[in-house]
Design a protein around this motif. Structure first.
Motif, PDB file in Angstrom:
ATOM      1  N   HIS A  93      56.570  66.378 102.580  1.00  0.00           N
ATOM      2  CA  HIS A  93      56.426  66.885 101.365  1.00  0.00           C
ATOM      3  C   HIS A  93      57.408  68.083 101.400  1.00  0.00           C
ATOM      4  O   HIS A  93      58.287  68.568 100.465  1.00  0.00           O
ATOM      5  N   GLN A 110      49.935  59.375  95.392  1.00  0.00           N
ATOM      6  CA  GLN A 110      50.507  60.302  96.580  1.00  0.00           C
ATOM      7  C   GLN A 110      49.759  61.938  95.858  1.00  0.00           C
ATOM      8  O   GLN A 110      49.134  61.981  95.109  1.00  0.00           O
ATOM      9  N   ARG A 111      50.019  62.837  96.975  1.00  0.00           N
ATOM     10  CA  ARG A 111      49.654  64.231  96.778  1.00  0.00           C
ATOM     11  C   ARG A 111      48.185  64.284  96.195  1.00  0.00           C
ATOM     12  O   ARG A 111      47.377  63.855  96.827  1.00  0.00           O
ATOM     13  N   ASP A 122      51.922  69.740  97.194  1.00  0.00           N
ATOM     14  CA  ASP A 122      52.320  69.069  98.588  1.00  0.00           C
ATOM     15  C   ASP A 122      51.071  68.849  99.602  1.00  0.00           C
ATOM     16  O   ASP A 122      50.382  69.845  99.514  1.00  0.00           O
TER      17      ASP A 122
END
Length: 391
Positions: free
Chosen positions: A235, A171-172, A230
């Motif tokens: 997010h 993620q991210r 984010d």
């Protein structure tokens, strides 16, 4: 009453730049006087006089504690060197990042895992530091239990802000799962297939945990809250739902745009802007600034970049007061300390820097914290001759 006058300076005010003098009484700014040279003042010889830089996030202390693998140094020594280096780079308020998570078993320095151990010593060291020092809490959102930890954190006064750092693999910032697996396997204790399986299990467990509601219940209204890296609109919306007023280093334009739409301040790394882009291929600060999406710059990992970024902004046509909003006033507002910090105004604390701009950086000649000179690196900053008369 202690009275000091800094005279013959180019003074960066919140809305303009003037030539003149700043009068300091005790620890605060008493008066800004344009077009006047005081004989009894400290002659700045035309240097720029700007508000002290407020850095809301730096990982610099880790470099002093652990400059190379397996070469740790004591925290008091590391903190002392960080303190001096901060002032030499124009930073008068510094928020060193400390991680709160459940990976204490992987701890290689005081900087990882057990954040309370660092905070205990940090709070004591900050009391006698030259600059102002607080902690930037990097909070892992995917571990439990946290109730006792949050309760213990409440006894400290050194926390300046808290930022959600979701660390679910893939993620991210780091989204290439195969690359992550290869890096873990390269450590030598896992095959590539074992690394893939372990990552899959880690993701499965992490997705069942979200401790943000407990953080908001404990620190909402007490500490400014933000969210780190984010990447998607979702997010940003989740961060705002759980009290965030700051989007720190959004990795995409979509996330930065959504943060601005929702009224969050956006912080980017000053090294990203000074170097001309992200070192890891994420959103470039120059692009985000050009679109009007950035409010704050932080040092991230490189102290000199903050003053350097302000000077680069000025060189690119940004008015000096607007350039210093990124590194002084806007970060002070995020910390809810702009009544005292972030700009040269009567009544505020006299946190000031005198500097000379160069082509690629700024040379800090002197720094004041609470009206007291904490750094002097040039003979060109000295008491004016008694023979001079006020102009």
């Amino acid at each position: 009453m202690q009275r000091n006058i800094l005279t013959n300076a180019r003074i960066v005010l919140p809305d303009r730049t003037v030539e003149g003098s700043v009068v300091i009484e005790n620890e605060r700014i008493a008066e800004i006087v344009a077009d006047r040279h005081y004989a009894e003042g400290m002659d700045m010889h035309g240097l720029w006089l700007a508000p002290g830089i407020v850095d809301i996030h730096t990982d610099y202390l880790e470099k002093e504690i652990n400059p190379r693998p397996k070469t740790n140094f004591p925290l008091p020594l590391a903190f002392h060197m960080m303190d001096q280096r901060a002032l030499a780079c124009g930073l008068t308020t510094v928020l060193g990042a400390v991680r709160f998570s459940d990976d204490g078993d992987k701890q290689t320095t005081l900087w990882r895992g057990n954040g309370l151990a660092l905070a205990e010593q940090y709070e004591e060291l900050a009391r006698t530091a030259l600059a102002r020092h607080l902690l930037h809490v990097r909070w892992d959102t995917n571990f439990e239990p946290v109730d006792e930890l949050l309760a213990q954190m409440g006894r400290f006064t050194c926390f300046g802000n808290l930022v959600y750092n979701e660390n679910i693999p893939g993620q991210r910032q780091f989204r290439d799962m195969e690359d992550l697996a290869k890096k873990r396997a390269a450590r030598g204790d896992l095959t590539l297939e074992e690394a893939r399986e372990r990552l899959a299990r880690q993701i499965e467990v992490a997705r069942t945990i979200n401790n943000r509601p407990k953080v908001l219940a404990a620190f909402g209204g007490i500490l400014p809250i933000g969210s780190h890296d984010d990447t998607t609109v979702e997010h940003v919306r989740e961060a705002r739902e759980f009290g965030a007023s700051l989007a720190e280093m959004p990795t995409t334009l979509a996330a930065a745009r959504e943060a601005k739409r929702l009224g969050l301040s956006v912080c980017m790394g000053a090294p990203n802007y000074l170097r001309g882009g992200s070192h890891c291929g994420n959103l470039g600060a120059p692009e985000a600034i050009a679109e009007g999406l950035v409010d704050i710059l932080c040092s991230d990992y490189h102290f000199p970049s903050l003053l350097g970024a302000a000077i680069k902004l000025m060189s690119n046509g940004t008015a000096p007061h607007e350039a210093f909003h990124y590194v002084s006033l806007a970060p002070a507002r995020h910390l809810r300390r702009d009544d005292d910090l972030g700009s040269i105004e009567a009544g505020k604390l006299a946190d000031l820097i005198a500097f000379e701009p160069k082509e690629t950086h700024g040379v800090v000649r002197a720094a004041w914290v609470g009206g007291a000179m904490r750094l002097q690196l040039s003979h060109t900053v000295r008491r004016a001759s008694p023979a001079l008369e006020p102009v």
